[in-house]
Design a protein around this motif. Sequence first.
Motif, PDB file in Angstrom:
ATOM      1  N   MET A   1       0.801  -1.072   0.120  1.00 37.48           N
ATOM      2  CA  MET A   1       0.076   0.088  -0.012  1.00 37.48           C
ATOM      3  C   MET A   1       0.889   1.260  -0.042  1.00 37.48           C
ATOM      4  SD  MET A   1      -2.985   0.095   2.567  1.00 37.48           S
ATOM      5  CE  MET A   1      -4.317   1.290   2.553  1.00 37.48           C
ATOM      6  N   LYS A   2       1.022   1.909  -1.153  1.00 36.36           N
ATOM      7  CA  LYS A   2       1.951   2.976  -1.281  1.00 36.36           C
ATOM      8  C   LYS A   2       1.175   4.317  -0.870  1.00 36.36           C
ATOM      9  CE  LYS A   2       4.704   5.330  -4.468  1.00 36.36           C
ATOM     10  NZ  LYS A   2       4.156   6.642  -3.905  1.00 36.36           N
ATOM     11  N   ARG A   3       2.007   4.985   0.125  1.00 34.83           N
ATOM     12  CA  ARG A   3       1.332   6.079   0.627  1.00 34.83           C
ATOM     13  C   ARG A   3       1.132   7.202  -0.423  1.00 34.83           C
ATOM     14  NH1 ARG A   3       4.661   3.851   4.188  1.00 34.83           N
ATOM     15  NH2 ARG A   3       4.279   4.086   6.250  1.00 34.83           N
ATOM     16  N   THR A  48      -1.214  12.624   3.801  1.00 31.70           N
ATOM     17  CA  THR A  48      -0.563  12.793   4.877  1.00 31.70           C
ATOM     18  C   THR A  48       0.702  13.263   4.709  1.00 31.70           C
ATOM     19  OG1 THR A  48      -1.759  11.178   5.984  1.00 31.70           O
ATOM     20  CG2 THR A  48      -0.485  12.548   7.457  1.00 31.70           C
TER      21      THR A  48
END
Lengths: 337, 337
Positions: A1-3, A48
């Motif tokens: 899951m890439k930010r 974020t």
Amino acid sequence: MKRPTIADIARRAGVSKGAVSYALNGQPGVSEATRQRILAIAEEIGFTPNSAARALSGATANAVGLALRRPARILGLEPFFMELISGVEAELSARSYALTLQVVADPEAEIAVYRRWWGERRVDGVLLCDLRIDDRRVPVLEQLQLPAVVIGGPGHTGGLASVWADDAAALAEAVEYLVALGHRRIARVGGLPELLHTEIRTRAFTDACARLGLSEAVTVACDYTGEQGGRATRRLLSAARRPTAIVYDNDVMAIAGLAAAHELGLAVPGDLSIVAWDDSPLCRLVHPSLTALGRDIPAYGAHAARALLAVIAGDQVGAYQHDTPHLKPRGSTAPPR
Amino acid sequence: MKRPTIADIARRAGVSKGAVSYALNGQPGVSEATRQRILAIAEEIGFTPNSAARALSGATANAVGLALRRPARILGLEPFFMELISGVEAELSARSYALTLQVVADPEAEIAVYRRWWGERRVDGVLLCDLRIDDRRVPVLEQLQLPAVVIGGPGHTGGLASVWADDAAALAEAVEYLVALGHRRIARVGGLPELLHTEIRTRAFTDACARLGLSEAVTVACDYTGEQGGRATRRLLSAARRPTAIVYDNDVMAIAGLAAAHELGLAVPGDLSIVAWDDSPLCRLVHPSLTALGRDIPAYGAHAARALLAVIAGDQVGAYQHDTPHLKPRGSTAPPR
DNA sequence: CTGAAAGCGCTTACAG
DNA sequence: CTGAAAGCGCTTACAG
């Protein structure tokens, strides 16, 4: 899951990464319509900002450091630090600042931690506790130009900002109260003598006793542990002319003093009145509940955190005076019989 | 005062920045002679790697997060967390990891903090306290793939690593001890019922009482505060057939129970035996000193920190069992009279 | 064994 | 108001 990154937002919005940065940080440089679109996308994909990237370019770590120099044994026992931390933390997290905590063994280690934090740019500033007389940490922090706020004083803070409370006035109030109750032989079980606030309290105690015409004003130096507090109490109570009241520099020693009095068959408050410093819940836990010099420690910590954020922001900050601790009379004080 | 960077070292040593990085991190790729020269220069100019730059390229923040969900009032009072933190911290700082602390108000806020930490890459992993039954934090952490170690269990940890202690065995030991002393009416003042370890202890208490042929095994649910602990004790002691022994889920409530017994004119341990959980210095502060289920909390924290660093390193970590708390008999327990 | 270069994800002058 | 680019200080493939 890439930010998600600002590049993802930029692609989606069809603008440059720079524009995204401006929009996200409320800087001028983008139209209101673009800003709204960018904010909506950021919200939608759960963006974020990476704190490392931000720190690397923006030069702020968004973190504040606190080094605590006490053995685990004492640290765990004293409500003071946890209450202080929770106050500090409440203020910091409202501004998205993190609190980095480090427990250190001695002054060398503490100074090394400050140097490391500074070198790593891990924190934007630090909070200094347990100020000493001629404290070696003060010149180091000044030299490093690491933003700092001293929790303590007044005085001895060099050029550093500080938040302090008038312990001298509080101690005088306690002595006056005991004298008003009729006590003439009052002793004090003090904290670590090398700490500035201990020195300030000791002087205030001596002065108050002299001013009120008491012939003696004994202070026994201890280290805040129940062990030493109990031992000092036993010694004081075994003397020929034992005190009828004892003022303690923290709640833990006061509770140990209460137990010591019970052991010796002395009634509290009949034979001995007890005043504790720091009105933690511990004081209401024992029987009789302890008269204490109370203060709102979380508020004290929040005050210090606010001051530190101001220093970090580049404001000129001096010495802020916090509320003076005030006496909370409870079951452990009464006229001597 | 500009902080030295690897570029400064590279220039001085006459090598590339890459070579400096390899030398500093003990990677192959530089000759031993070059490595020594580089290390000497780094030492000489007081080089400390910028943690943000390191985090940005290396993907590790060198920090570990701990979110605490308790009001300041309780947090400050219970020695447990400070002792745990100091143990965690000791282990982390030995490996140059920082501890980032955050106090949160509720489960939503705590989960939001994890999401933010993950998004910001501010921490490499987190420690989870106060495990609940069907804890909503567990699936969130699994989904985020944020390395985590649960302090608690056994069970209910999903796929997360954990460090746990056998509270059930400890509680059984306490009950057996009280029964051996001759007690037949034993009550328990428990912690927050939604916490897994409370549930485990409650079941262990019920089981032990049944196994030992005691007709009743009352547990009163409390919240760890002295206030509730004292109130529960008063209620138990005012009942027609009052218990001759009470086991408390923490030291603070046990001390409040002791004060309540004194208030009611009951002697400890003559009329009432008291067993506390967590043998903090508080237990030795009161008179009589409290019999307690002791455990080395800093060691527990250090164990958890080690496990977390292993998870972060990519190791396969399961459920580690820590030492079982053991009974420390003191002055608050005796045969009923 | 070593050097040159790309890249991590942001911020911020600098041009258009 | 917007885009393209440099740079923060590291790490790490990729060539020599």
